[in-house]
Design a protein around this motif. Structure first.
Motif, PDB file in Angstrom:
ATOM      1  N   ALA A  12       0.885  -1.179   0.000  1.00 45.36           N
ATOM      2  CA  ALA A  12       0.000   0.000   0.000  1.00 45.36           C
ATOM      3  C   ALA A  12       0.915   1.219   0.000  1.00 45.36           C
ATOM      4  O   ALA A  12       2.095   1.094   0.329  1.00 45.36           O
ATOM      5  CB  ALA A  12      -0.884   0.018   1.233  1.00 45.36           C
ATOM      6  N   HIS A  13       0.395   2.383  -0.367  1.00 43.03           N
ATOM      7  CA  HIS A  13       1.271   3.566  -0.334  1.00 43.03           C
ATOM      8  C   HIS A  13       0.971   4.418   0.889  1.00 43.03           C
ATOM      9  O   HIS A  13      -0.197   4.686   1.201  1.00 43.03           O
ATOM     10  CB  HIS A  13       1.205   4.359  -1.635  1.00 43.03           C
ATOM     11  CG  HIS A  13      -0.064   5.120  -1.887  1.00 43.03           C
ATOM     12  ND1 HIS A  13      -0.270   6.396  -1.411  1.00 43.03           N
ATOM     13  CD2 HIS A  13      -1.177   4.810  -2.587  1.00 43.03           C
ATOM     14  CE1 HIS A  13      -1.462   6.825  -1.820  1.00 43.03           C
ATOM     15  NE2 HIS A  13      -2.042   5.877  -2.523  1.00 43.03           N
ATOM     16  N   MET A  14       2.044   4.822   1.583  1.00 45.82           N
ATOM     17  CA  MET A  14       1.882   5.560   2.843  1.00 45.82           C
ATOM     18  C   MET A  14       1.839   7.075   2.628  1.00 45.82           C
ATOM     19  O   MET A  14       1.509   7.817   3.547  1.00 45.82           O
ATOM     20  CB  MET A  14       2.970   5.169   3.855  1.00 45.82           C
ATOM     21  CG  MET A  14       4.410   5.226   3.398  1.00 45.82           C
ATOM     22  SD  MET A  14       5.085   6.890   3.161  1.00 45.82           S
ATOM     23  CE  MET A  14       5.106   7.514   4.845  1.00 45.82           C
ATOM     24  N   ASP A  71      -8.293   7.839   3.999  1.00 50.77           N
ATOM     25  CA  ASP A  71      -8.699   6.796   3.062  1.00 50.77           C
ATOM     26  C   ASP A  71      -7.597   6.521   2.042  1.00 50.77           C
ATOM     27  O   ASP A  71      -7.277   5.370   1.769  1.00 50.77           O
ATOM     28  CB  ASP A  71      -9.999   7.233   2.360  1.00 50.77           C
ATOM     29  CG  ASP A  71     -10.586   6.138   1.488  1.00 50.77           C
ATOM     30  OD1 ASP A  71     -10.365   4.946   1.796  1.00 50.77           O
ATOM     31  OD2 ASP A  71     -11.280   6.469   0.507  1.00 50.77           O
ATOM     32  N   ASP A  72      -7.041   7.593   1.489  1.00 45.60           N
ATOM     33  CA  ASP A  72      -6.024   7.484   0.426  1.00 45.60           C
ATOM     34  C   ASP A  72      -4.662   7.951   0.950  1.00 45.60           C
ATOM     35  O   ASP A  72      -4.324   9.115   0.786  1.00 45.60           O
ATOM     36  CB  ASP A  72      -6.451   8.317  -0.779  1.00 45.60           C
ATOM     37  CG  ASP A  72      -5.549   8.082  -1.976  1.00 45.60           C
ATOM     38  OD1 ASP A  72      -4.689   7.194  -1.918  1.00 45.60           O
ATOM     39  OD2 ASP A  72      -5.703   8.812  -2.961  1.00 45.60           O
ATOM     40  N   ASP A  73      -3.872   7.086   1.548  1.00 49.86           N
ATOM     41  CA  ASP A  73      -4.089   5.662   1.598  1.00 49.86           C
ATOM     42  C   ASP A  73      -3.779   5.151   3.002  1.00 49.86           C
ATOM     43  O   ASP A  73      -3.137   4.124   3.162  1.00 49.86           O
ATOM     44  CB  ASP A  73      -3.224   4.984   0.537  1.00 49.86           C
ATOM     45  CG  ASP A  73      -3.568   3.496   0.361  1.00 49.86           C
ATOM     46  OD1 ASP A  73      -4.659   3.095   0.744  1.00 49.86           O
ATOM     47  OD2 ASP A  73      -2.701   2.766  -0.138  1.00 49.86           O
ATOM     48  N   GLY A  74      -4.247   5.944   4.022  1.00 50.86           N
ATOM     49  CA  GLY A  74      -4.138   5.445   5.385  1.00 50.86           C
ATOM     50  C   GLY A  74      -4.844   4.111   5.525  1.00 50.86           C
ATOM     51  O   GLY A  74      -4.393   3.217   6.248  1.00 50.86           O
ATOM     52  N   ASN A 124       5.860   8.025  -2.261  1.00 51.38           N
ATOM     53  CA  ASN A 124       5.847   8.734  -3.553  1.00 51.38           C
ATOM     54  C   ASN A 124       4.935   8.090  -4.597  1.00 51.38           C
ATOM     55  O   ASN A 124       5.185   8.217  -5.799  1.00 51.38           O
ATOM     56  CB  ASN A 124       7.259   8.847  -4.145  1.00 51.38           C
ATOM     57  CG  ASN A 124       8.103   9.884  -3.434  1.00 51.38           C
ATOM     58  OD1 ASN A 124       8.639   9.605  -2.348  1.00 51.38           O
ATOM     59  ND2 ASN A 124       8.202  11.080  -3.990  1.00 51.38           N
ATOM     60  N   GLU A 125       3.880   7.429  -4.157  1.00 56.66           N
ATOM     61  CA  GLU A 125       2.912   6.924  -5.136  1.00 56.66           C
ATOM     62  C   GLU A 125       2.240   8.083  -5.851  1.00 56.66           C
ATOM     63  O   GLU A 125       2.024   8.058  -7.062  1.00 56.66           O
ATOM     64  CB  GLU A 125       1.856   6.050  -4.434  1.00 56.66           C
ATOM     65  CG  GLU A 125       0.965   5.262  -5.388  1.00 56.66           C
ATOM     66  CD  GLU A 125      -0.280   6.010  -5.868  1.00 56.66           C
ATOM     67  OE1 GLU A 125      -0.952   5.536  -6.771  1.00 56.66           O
ATOM     68  OE2 GLU A 125      -0.571   7.089  -5.319  1.00 56.66           O
ATOM     69  N   GLU A 126       1.918   9.110  -5.081  1.00 58.55           N
ATOM     70  CA  GLU A 126       1.152  10.234  -5.640  1.00 58.55           C
ATOM     71  C   GLU A 126       1.948  11.019  -6.686  1.00 58.55           C
ATOM     72  O   GLU A 126       1.368  11.761  -7.473  1.00 58.55           O
ATOM     73  CB  GLU A 126       0.673  11.165  -4.516  1.00 58.55           C
ATOM     74  CG  GLU A 126      -0.243  10.491  -3.488  1.00 58.55           C
ATOM     75  CD  GLU A 126      -1.627  10.134  -4.033  1.00 58.55           C
ATOM     76  OE1 GLU A 126      -1.878  10.370  -5.231  1.00 58.55           O
ATOM     77  OE2 GLU A 126      -2.440   9.597  -3.249  1.00 58.55           O
ATOM     78  N   SER A 127       3.275  10.881  -6.680  1.00 60.12           N
ATOM     79  CA  SER A 127       4.067  11.574  -7.705  1.00 60.12           C
ATOM     80  C   SER A 127       4.376  10.649  -8.874  1.00 60.12           C
ATOM     81  O   SER A 127       5.267  10.925  -9.679  1.00 60.12           O
ATOM     82  CB  SER A 127       5.364  12.117  -7.092  1.00 60.12           C
ATOM     83  OG  SER A 127       6.105  11.060  -6.520  1.00 60.12           O
ATOM     84  N   HIS A 132      -3.084  -2.330  -2.152  1.00 62.84           N
ATOM     85  CA  HIS A 132      -4.311  -1.863  -1.473  1.00 62.84           C
ATOM     86  C   HIS A 132      -4.326  -0.346  -1.500  1.00 62.84           C
ATOM     87  O   HIS A 132      -3.429   0.301  -0.966  1.00 62.84           O
ATOM     88  CB  HIS A 132      -4.329  -2.373  -0.033  1.00 62.84           C
ATOM     89  CG  HIS A 132      -4.222  -3.861   0.047  1.00 62.84           C
ATOM     90  ND1 HIS A 132      -3.017  -4.510  -0.029  1.00 62.84           N
ATOM     91  CD2 HIS A 132      -5.183  -4.818   0.136  1.00 62.84           C
ATOM     92  CE1 HIS A 132      -3.239  -5.820   0.028  1.00 62.84           C
ATOM     93  NE2 HIS A 132      -4.539  -6.031   0.124  1.00 62.84           N
ATOM     94  N   ASP A 133      -5.356   0.239  -2.111  1.00 60.06           N
ATOM     95  CA  ASP A 133      -5.347   1.693  -2.296  1.00 60.06           C
ATOM     96  C   ASP A 133      -6.781   2.240  -2.228  1.00 60.06           C
ATOM     97  O   ASP A 133      -7.538   2.100  -3.178  1.00 60.06           O
ATOM     98  CB  ASP A 133      -4.721   2.012  -3.667  1.00 60.06           C
ATOM     99  CG  ASP A 133      -4.318   3.466  -3.776  1.00 60.06           C
ATOM    100  OD1 ASP A 133      -4.691   4.274  -2.908  1.00 60.06           O
ATOM    101  OD2 ASP A 133      -3.616   3.801  -4.764  1.00 60.06           O
ATOM    102  N   MET A 134      -7.127   2.885  -1.092  1.00 59.43           N
ATOM    103  CA  MET A 134      -8.459   3.458  -0.848  1.00 59.43           C
ATOM    104  C   MET A 134      -9.450   2.325  -0.582  1.00 59.43           C
ATOM    105  O   MET A 134     -10.006   1.739  -1.508  1.00 59.43           O
ATOM    106  CB  MET A 134      -8.940   4.330  -2.013  1.00 59.43           C
ATOM    107  CG  MET A 134      -8.000   5.480  -2.324  1.00 59.43           C
ATOM    108  SD  MET A 134      -8.431   6.385  -3.830  1.00 59.43           S
ATOM    109  CE  MET A 134      -9.939   7.215  -3.344  1.00 59.43           C
ATOM    110  N   MET A 135      -9.666   2.044   0.696  1.00 60.06           N
ATOM    111  CA  MET A 135     -10.405   0.840   1.075  1.00 60.06           C
ATOM    112  C   MET A 135     -11.731   1.125   1.761  1.00 60.06           C
ATOM    113  O   MET A 135     -12.410   0.197   2.186  1.00 60.06           O
ATOM    114  CB  MET A 135      -9.543  -0.012   2.044  1.00 60.06           C
ATOM    115  CG  MET A 135      -8.095  -0.245   1.644  1.00 60.06           C
ATOM    116  SD  MET A 135      -7.808  -0.832  -0.036  1.00 60.06           S
ATOM    117  CE  MET A 135      -8.752  -2.324  -0.068  1.00 60.06           C
TER     118      MET A 135
HETATM  119 ZN   LIG Z   1      -3.921   6.193  -3.466  1.00 60.91          ZN
END
Ligand SMILES: [Zn+2]
Length: 411
Positions: free
Chosen positions: A185-187, A197-200, A231-234, A272-275
């Motif tokens: 998952a991305h922190m 949610d995204d992405d706690g 750095n998923e968001e970048s 796992h991303d936004m659950m």
């Molecule tokens: Zn995400």
């Protein structure tokens, strides 16, 4: 019976046989699988209040935006938590993040809701097709959009370029330490909220699985790596760095004769991303229901254009079956348009799937989650029904991975 209704039972009934006929599925299954009672006992170690507490713990670092001190503090906290669970040998991937010039500080203004007309084909990301009412929401880039002054202050720290890190820990397989499943998952997050949610929600799911599999009485035949990408968001910078640095190290014993495999051979990657949020399509006025929809489900996606698409599809159905066996409340659906998350970096190396609250292309991409990348992505924006959807995804992945990795409880 439509063609689609027909296809699903055939796949479900056939995938085990297909896997065996194909010779060697990259992911192993069924042979030597632990009894359901053992898997069920493991799944029973997940708990709604603990899952919520882990998400809450992550939100103390605000939106955890990449390249900030709050992101680095969250990384240290995650690592300390993993160690406290007994997933002791944590390691870090190091890479360089070149931050772009600051974006304009505009508040989010959603585009006008658009109703797609009958027969009109509008494509979304990942090869998806958009349907019905569509209202994509641009990410919030304005710190002032945060109405809580203390959270606004917490999220005020600057973004800097330079060395960045991400952390993982590994449950070492007792029989096959040289093979592993990667659960990720991305922190990092964005939007100047709490990225709950995204992405706690995905990060906490992976941490909770690390906790359960690290219990001293749990043994797995194969290894499992718990990875919290940064750095998923970048643009998946952290997961791409992992693949670039480590793909070629797979399956090598180091030092020779030690029985240690720093990078076990990859058998599957599960992201796992936004659950949390599944409240349905926006209404004609562009707003989304405050209540979870009664048909809420978990969306398991593979990417039909991936090199390992066929095996990823089979892996997705293993997860769907695990959902039916182990998830307490919500069903899961499988789709072919996995997109816009870290599993994309792995999908041409290994069967890769993602789990989400909604399909990324057709649903999140059409504005189904009004908190997506917004200052309102706060712990307090979600109800226990929302958190329970995330818990059911955790039950699904834990059940599937316990089966695939051959988990058992010591007597
Ligand atoms: Zn995400």
């Amino acid at each position: 019976m439509t063609a689609k209704q027909f296809l699903v039972p055939i796949c479900c009934a056939g995938f085990v046989v297909c896997g065996l006929l194909n010779g060697m599925p990259a992911f192993s299954q069924t042979m030597g699988a632990p009894p359901q009672s053992q898997v069920k006992a493991l799944v029973g170690r997940l708990d709604l209040e603990r899952y919520k507490a882990t998400i809450k713990g992550l939100t103390q670092f605000g939106d955890r935006q990449q390249g900030t001190d709050r992101n680095r503090a969250a990384l240290d906290w995650i690592e300390a938590q993993l160690k406290s669970y007994g997933c002791a040998n944590t390691e870090r991937i190091r890479y360089i993040y070149d931050a772009p010039a600051p974006q304009s500080r505009q508040s989010t203004r959603a585009a006008q809701a658009v109703e797609i007309s009958s027969g009109e084909v509008v494509r979304g990301v990942g090869g998806s097709r958009l349907r019905g009412l569509v209202q994509p929401l641009p990410p919030n880039n304005d710190p002032a959009a945060q109405t809580d002054p203390s959270l606004r202050a917490l999220n005020a720290g600057p973004v800097s370029s330079g060395p960045n890190e991400e952390v993982y820990c590994t449950k070492v397989g007792a029989r096959h330490p040289d093979e592993m499943y990667i659960v990720g998952a991305h922190m990092d997050g964005r939007g100047f909220g709490e990225a709950a949610d995204d992405d706690g929600s995905g990060t906490a799911l992976v941490m909770e699985l690390a906790r359960v599999f690290s219990d001293p009485d749990v043994v797995t035949e194969r290894s499992i790596r718990f990875a919290l990408w940064n750095n998923e968001e970048s643009g998946h910078v952290g997961s791409r760095a992992y693949v670039q640095q480590r793909a070629s190290l797979q399956g090598r014993e180091s030092p020779p004769g030690s029985g240690r495999y720093p990078e076990p051979r990859w058998l599957g990657m599960i992201q796992h991303d936004m659950m949390l949020w599944d409240h349905g399509m926006p209404g004609p006025d562009g707003t989304v229901s405050a209540e979870q929809r009664r048909e809420a489900d978990i969306n398991i996606e593979f990417q039909s254009s991936a090199k390992f698409a066929d095996q990823a599809m089979k892996l997705a159905f293993v997860f769907r079956e695990a959902n039916e066996n182990y998830a307490t409340d919500y069903p899961a659906a499988v789709g072919p348009h996995m997109s816009n998350t870290d599993s994309a970096e792995f999908m041409d190396y290994v069967p890769a799937i993602s789990l989400r609250e909604n399909e990324r292309g057709m649903q999140i991409g059409a504005g189904w989650n009004p908190h997506y990348h917004q200052a309102t992505d706060l712990f307090s924006s979600y109800s226990d029904k929302d958190f329970r959807l995330g818990l059911n995804a955790a039950q699904t992945t834990l059940g599937a991975v316990a089966q695939l990795a051959g988990a058992s409880l010591k007597k």
